[in-house]
Design an enzyme around this catalytic site. Structure first.
Site: not given
Ligand code: GLP
Length: 240
Positions: A66, A134, A136, A141
């Protein structure tokens, strides 16, 4: 779905070994990569293994999950910047074989081509995922269709709040993103998901035990034939 519980160091090392196995078996492997803090130790381990000559990424192609809409790849919170800083600059990969969705310019064109490009490259051999609080995955989402391909989406307030910790101010967090869809992710041959910390416990419960529902996007992974979830004790606490 397989679950492995261990501390962050241990689970990161195990995931790095899974990637090394895939690449050593198939030198032109296609890797699906993620951003966020969760995969950081995995990437450090991969860079170390590359320096030690245990694996080479010279023929590898990568696709990232993404990108934020509105951020140039040179912005220090863009996912292109993140990947360069935390992995690509430290391994022997050819940067022209690294694909990260664009967030500016003709980003929609690239977004619409993305699933086709992945297929043309042979499909993703191994995909790493983090998870949002949440539930995702990537930026899919709650409410995202299970049959979604790469698309543009609006971020939830919770995601904007969670991710604001990395920005100077919450007002700087983009509200939109481009993301591989849930079907794009499910197409990967092998999936590894890493989750650590209490903040992820609810999402991890939904992932492993919850009903398969578009309200909990990660729950679709229960249907994947080769998905392993790597968690620490805190993230696993509600399942236990
Ligand atoms: C973002 C990314 C996700 C990731 C999530 C969790 O929203 N788009 O791909 O899994 O954050 O991030 P973190 O690993 O920093 O908790």
């Amino acid at each position: 779905m397989k679950v492995i519980v261990g501390n962050e160091e241990k689970i990161s090392a195990l995931i790095a070994e899974e990637f090394i196995k895939v690449v050593n078996k198939k030198e032109n492997a296609v890797l699906g990569l993620a951003t966020g803090t969760s995969p950081l130790k995995v990437y450090a381990d991969l860079a170390k293994a590359n320096k030690e000559g245990r694996v080479s990424f010279k023929k590898v192609t990568t696709f990232n999950l993404d990108e934020y809409v509105g951020l140039e790849g040179t912005h220090n919170q863009s996912y292109r910047y993140f990947m360069n800083e935390n992995l690509f600059n430290h391994i022997d990969i050819d940067k022209k074989n690294t694909n990260v969705l664009l967030g500016v310019g003709d980003y929609k064109k690239f977004m619409n081509e993305y699933d086709g490009l992945i297929a043309k490259a042979g499909g993703i051999d191994i995909q790493i995922l983090g998870i949002g609080s949440d539930g995702h995955i990537a930026f899919n989402e709650p409410g995202t269709a299970f049959d979604s391909l790469t698309h543009e989406t609006e971020l939830t307030e919770q995601t904007i709040r969670d991710n604001s910790r990395l920005f100077n101010d919450i007002s700087e967090v983009p509200t939109r993103a481009v993301t591989m869809g849930l079907k794009s992710i499910m197409n990967a041959r092998k999936i590894v998901l890493i989750a650590t910390g209490k903040n992820k416990a609810k999402a991890v419960y939904g992932l492993i035990k919850g009903p398969i529902s578009e309200d909990m996007p990660c729950s679709i992974l229960q249907k994947h034939p080769d998905c392993t979830v790597y968690v620490d004790e805190e993230a696993y606490s509600l399942v236990k």
